[in-house]
Design a protein around this motif. Structure first.
Motif: not given
Length: 114
Positions: A66-70, A80-86, A99-100
């Motif tokens: 939960p601490t990583l930016p989304r 096509g999922h609308p949410e990613v962690v980077f 950026l990963i």
């Protein structure tokens, strides 16, 4: 076996330091000016080389952190999922920071770089 040494004044770790003029080995504190002469001339160095597969392994559970930016402004190209962690990582060489992105869809787990 190596023994860790601590500063008598501020309790921080002491690091080996070469006194070039007198040609002696010292243990010095990086926080204050405390130095002491080493009783042994043996210094151990531990070098850890990480392989690419180890780096990929760390990306397995990042979607649960939960601490990583989304972001919802980038979509996964595979599902096509609308949410990613980077996250940012150094790639080595002259490229600098990269950026990963990791897809948050538990059935996809697609990763890509930009």
């Amino acid at each position: 076996m190596s023994v860790m040494r601590f500063c008598r004044e501020c309790n921080n770790l002491l690091y080996p330091k070469e006194e070039k003029v007198q040609k002696i080995l010292l243990y010095a504190c990086r926080n204050c000016d405390h130095e002491e002469v080493a009783d042994s001339f043996c210094v151990y160095r531990n070098v850890v080389d990480h392989e690419i597969s180890e780096f990929s392994q760390t990306l397995q559970d990042v979607t649960d952190d939960p601490t990583l930016p989304r972001t919802k402004s980038v979509k996964c190209a595979v599902c096509g999922h609308p949410e990613v962690v980077f996250l940012q990582a150094t790639t080595g060489g002259d490229e600098g920071m990269t950026l990963i992105f990791v897809c948050c869809n538990p059935n996809c787990d697609h990763r890509w770089r930009e």
